[in-house]
Design a protein around this motif. Structure first.
Motif, PDB file in Angstrom:
ATOM      1  N   ALA A  80      -7.320  -2.348  -4.605  1.00 18.48           N
ATOM      2  CA  ALA A  80      -7.168  -1.214  -3.455  1.00 18.48           C
ATOM      3  C   ALA A  80      -6.633   0.131  -4.132  1.00 18.48           C
ATOM      4  O   ALA A  80      -5.742   0.032  -4.962  1.00 18.48           O
ATOM      5  CB  ALA A  80      -6.435  -1.748  -2.448  1.00 18.48           C
ATOM      6  N   ASP A  81      -6.988   1.006  -3.235  1.00 19.38           N
ATOM      7  CA  ASP A  81      -6.286   2.243  -3.452  1.00 19.38           C
ATOM      8  C   ASP A  81      -5.673   2.941  -2.099  1.00 19.38           C
ATOM      9  O   ASP A  81      -6.073   2.742  -1.192  1.00 19.38           O
ATOM     10  CB  ASP A  81      -7.275   3.450  -4.018  1.00 19.38           C
ATOM     11  N   LEU A  82      -4.606   3.365  -2.303  1.00 22.53           N
ATOM     12  CA  LEU A  82      -3.762   3.629  -1.263  1.00 22.53           C
ATOM     13  C   LEU A  82      -4.217   5.328  -0.649  1.00 22.53           C
ATOM     14  O   LEU A  82      -4.085   6.239  -1.368  1.00 22.53           O
ATOM     15  CB  LEU A  82      -2.272   3.892  -1.194  1.00 22.53           C
TER      16      LEU A  82
ATOM     17  N   LYS B 255       1.352   2.145  -6.437  1.00 20.31           N
ATOM     18  CA  LYS B 255       1.745   1.346  -5.589  1.00 20.31           C
ATOM     19  C   LYS B 255       2.771   1.382  -4.716  1.00 20.31           C
ATOM     20  O   LYS B 255       3.698   0.227  -4.870  1.00 20.31           O
ATOM     21  CB  LYS B 255       1.080  -0.040  -5.919  1.00 20.31           C
TER      22      LYS B 255
ATOM     23  N   ARG C 279      -4.181  -7.997   2.932  1.00 14.35           N
ATOM     24  CA  ARG C 279      -4.630  -6.850   2.199  1.00 14.35           C
ATOM     25  C   ARG C 279      -4.100  -5.786   3.406  1.00 14.35           C
ATOM     26  O   ARG C 279      -4.587  -5.070   3.688  1.00 14.35           O
ATOM     27  CB  ARG C 279      -6.196  -6.651   2.173  1.00 14.35           C
TER      28      ARG C 279
ATOM     29  N   SER D  61      -4.728   4.245   4.521  1.00 14.10           N
ATOM     30  CA  SER D  61      -4.874   3.034   4.829  1.00 14.10           C
ATOM     31  C   SER D  61      -4.873   2.331   3.416  1.00 14.10           C
ATOM     32  O   SER D  61      -5.192   3.295   2.530  1.00 14.10           O
ATOM     33  CB  SER D  61      -5.854   2.387   5.630  1.00 14.10           C
ATOM     34  N   LEU D  62      -5.109   1.091   3.109  1.00 11.19           N
ATOM     35  CA  LEU D  62      -5.237   0.483   1.697  1.00 11.19           C
ATOM     36  C   LEU D  62      -6.727   0.250   1.677  1.00 11.19           C
ATOM     37  O   LEU D  62      -7.383  -0.616   2.291  1.00 11.19           O
ATOM     38  CB  LEU D  62      -4.359  -0.868   2.068  1.00 11.19           C
ATOM     39  N   GLN D  63      -7.332   1.272   1.062  1.00 10.46           N
ATOM     40  CA  GLN D  63      -8.748   1.309   0.824  1.00 10.46           C
ATOM     41  C   GLN D  63      -9.210   0.469  -0.281  1.00 10.46           C
ATOM     42  O   GLN D  63      -8.678   0.444  -1.221  1.00 10.46           O
ATOM     43  CB  GLN D  63      -9.287   2.934   0.649  1.00 10.46           C
TER      44      GLN D  63
ATOM     45  N   TYR E  79       4.117   0.758  -2.259  1.00 16.22           N
ATOM     46  CA  TYR E  79       4.596  -0.402  -1.033  1.00 16.22           C
ATOM     47  C   TYR E  79       4.938  -1.502  -1.706  1.00 16.22           C
ATOM     48  O   TYR E  79       5.933  -2.281  -1.435  1.00 16.22           O
ATOM     49  CB  TYR E  79       3.428  -0.877  -0.170  1.00 16.22           C
TER      50      TYR E  79
ATOM     51  N   GLY F 283      -2.782   9.912   0.835  1.00 15.09           N
ATOM     52  CA  GLY F 283      -2.279   9.447  -0.073  1.00 15.09           C
ATOM     53  C   GLY F 283      -1.851   9.931  -1.442  1.00 15.09           C
ATOM     54  O   GLY F 283      -0.865   9.883  -1.863  1.00 15.09           O
TER      55      GLY F 283
ATOM     56  N   PRO G 166      -0.099  -0.529   4.581  1.00 21.60           N
ATOM     57  CA  PRO G 166       1.111  -0.955   3.881  1.00 21.60           C
ATOM     58  C   PRO G 166       2.282  -0.487   4.076  1.00 21.60           C
ATOM     59  O   PRO G 166       3.439  -1.144   4.114  1.00 21.60           O
ATOM     60  CB  PRO G 166       0.523  -1.018   2.499  1.00 21.60           C
TER      61      PRO G 166
ATOM     62  N   TRP H  75       3.770  -4.164   4.062  1.00 28.50           N
ATOM     63  CA  TRP H  75       3.415  -4.808   3.070  1.00 28.50           C
ATOM     64  C   TRP H  75       4.625  -6.131   2.632  1.00 28.50           C
ATOM     65  O   TRP H  75       4.045  -7.093   2.507  1.00 28.50           O
ATOM     66  CB  TRP H  75       3.077  -3.904   1.715  1.00 28.50           C
TER      67      TRP H  75
END
Length: 465
Positions: free
Chosen positions: A446-448, A23, A333, A451-453, A25, A181, A337, A366
């Protein structure tokens, strides 16, 4: 004498990369607590300027010096696009100006666009009805609908839901979102990235394949558009752009070229369909995770629209809680981010620091969205009320709510995306109640990617009327 930028010390060759997490961000936001709102971090062979403060981001992204894009982004632009500077240098201004003009001409964000969205959403609702009572991954139903909206805008036509080309395109767009990502770290090792690309191995190789598939689709459309082009009947964005190429064909400095158009079309697809789908996806998960939020949105729908009339963009003016729920979701969310990477085009300064030419610049959206000085100590809570006046009757959206970024290169599709998210969410919640499958909890991790999926998971639909 200008101050030197502070920042953490990394290891030889790899710099600070080993200390980054899944993560980035959050990690880059945490580092600002030690080094301040603007600092430098070395990632691989690249020195990067990190900005985590809203006011500094706004100042930097209003300056021409910060308007470039790095030459090593993982999106594989054509040589023509790179040489012309159409995306990465100041000519992006005329590309953006033309794009905004063209989108307005096509009824972008107006009733004409709403009519198209209505048709698309109604087909989606029919498909969703077939899944009532069965746990379903709703994102799989949303994806083709969102990319059809972009296809209509760019190419004037939509693909049928079951069209093999449609399924392949959606799979490519989904994979691109995920792989960007996973492979973005490679831009910090330009020579390694080129080597991996040459061998076509790892995530970068897969990303190349997916990017080329979307580009091939755009190229096929380009060929058909050239064959049927009528200057007196501009059907879509591609027609408008082809006429602009003809108009400027004698200008040796023009950046309006077919290869640039293909890169632009692909960028619209990636950014336009991924981020809107992800936002609606999150809103449906939030509706299931927070039933009281869903009930309040549905109370507004019942009062303002009723059970049968299709919603309009105008309805939002009488639905403050619904609009606040969407704005707060985009903050809570942070959909994107990490702001799209910038690149300084000449020496500059920011907050008393010297910023050299050709420096990578990353705004951490973020950090702005989770800044306790801006939002209070409950930043990690999802609270639509924070975007409402005290009596709950008006939306109060602070200047620092910036889901579409800030400054001269903020998202050109902002107005369209806002209309899309509102109409999709309201039309779905007008017709269905959404819940978690029996015995399951909603996963809000979430997974990056681009976008933040949200994590892929099943939701259950129940007809309301």
């Amino acid at each position: 004498m200008k101050k030197q930028l502070p920042g953490p010390i990394g290891l030889p060759i790899v710099g600070y990369i080993p200390f980054m997490t899944r993560k980035p961000y959050i990690k880059l936001t945490e580092l600002s607590k030690t080094y301040g709102p603007i600092y430098k971090v070395q990632l691989g062979s690249i020195n990067m300027l990190i900005i985590t403060d809203y006011e500094l981001m706004k100042e930097a992204f209003s300056k021409d010096a910060f308007m470039g894009r790095p030459p090593d982004l993982p999106f594989e632009l054509s040589d023509v696009t790179i040489r012309s500077g159409a995306f990465n240098e100041m000519p992006w201004k005329e590309q953006r100006r033309f794009s905004m003009h063209m989108l307005r001409e096509l009824g972008f964000g107006k009733t004409k666009m709403e009519e198209h969205l209505k048709e698309e959403i109604q087909e989606l609702l029919q498909r969703m009805t077939k899944h009532v009572g069965k746990p379903t991954k709703l994102s799989d139903l949303l994806a083709p609908s969102m990319s059809n909206n972009i296809a209509s805008l760019l190419f004037g036509n939509r693909l049928k839901y079951d069209d093999p080309q449609r399924k392949k395109l959606d799979q490519s767009l989904r994979d691109i979102g995920r792989l960007v990502g996973a492979t973005s770290w490679q831009i910090f090792f330009p020579s390694l990235s080129k080597f991996l690309n040459y061998l076509n191995v790892g995530g970068k190789g897969k990303l190349s394949v997916m990017l080329n598939e979307v580009k091939d689709y755009c190229r096929k459309e380009l060929k058909e558009h050239e064959e049927t082009l009528d200057p007196n009947n501009i059907r879509d964005f591609m027609d408008g752009y082809l006429l602009e190429i003809q108009k400027k064909c004698n200008d040796p400095n023009t950046t309006f070229k077919k290869e640039v158009l293909l890169d632009l079309a692909r960028a619209f697809f990636g950014a336009g369909s991924d981020t809107v789908r992800v936002t609606v996806d999150w809103m449906l998960l939030v509706s299931a995770a927070y039933p009281q939020v869903q009930k309040r949105i549905q109370a507004e729908i019942d009062e303002v629209i009723g059970p049968d009339r299709f919603p309009t963009w105008q309805d939002r003016l009488s639905m403050p809680f619904t609009e606040a729920a969407i704005i707060e979701l985009m903050r809570w969310r942070t959909i994107v981010p990490l702001n799209a990477m910038r690149y300084t085009l000449h020496n500059s300064e920011l907050n008393g620091y010297f910023i050299p030419k050709h420096m990578h610049v990353l705004g951490i959206l973020w950090a702005v969205d989770h800044d306790t000085k801006l939002w209070g100590n409950d930043v990690d809570e999802y609270k639509p009320e924070r975007m409402l006046s005290e009596d709950g009757k008006r939306v109060v959206k602070p200047e620092h709510a910036i889901p579409f970024s800030v400054g001269k290169r903020s998202c050109p599709g902002k107005s369209f995306a806002e209309v899309e998210v509102f109409l999709y969410l309201v039309a779905i919640l007008q017709k269905f109640e959404i819940s978690a499958p029996s015995g399951k909890e909603i996963d809000l991790e979430a997974d990056l990617g681009i976008s933040l999926q949200p994590r892929r998971q099943d939701l259950c639909l129940k007809l309301r009327h």
